[in-house]
Motif scaffolding. Sequence first.
Motif: not given
Length: 117
Positions: A66-92
């Motif tokens: 999905t070309p849309y990423l949203s990490f609101p502060h109260h639901k996202s930790s740095l580790e979970s954001i890093h893990e998500t981006l590591a699995s992210y494969t969208a070209p754009k």
Amino acid sequence: MEEPPPKEESNAPGGAQNPSNLFGGVDSISSLPDEMLHHIFSFVPTKVAITTSVLSKRWRHVWCKTPYLSFPHHKSSLESIHETLASYTAPKIMRFHLYVDRETSEASERSRHHVDS
């Protein structure tokens, strides 16, 4: 006198029926193209989009493109954001939303490798 057919048992709360039973066994959402699912995901935080991967095998990796990423502060930790981006494969990426408060900012200074990656 004929007996009525047995009712299908439901585990749904409040007597709710399985939606596929209501529409003749057709699951319309699962048949949507990935682009449409990505558009739907654009309205929810990324963590919610990721949780849809348990709904079907076909949806397992749809969120990754999905070309849309949203990490609101109260639901996202740095580790979970890093893990998500590591699995992210969208070209754009069309839209990226990251809320950083003071606490997250201070944590990122201590974990600079997360921010840099």
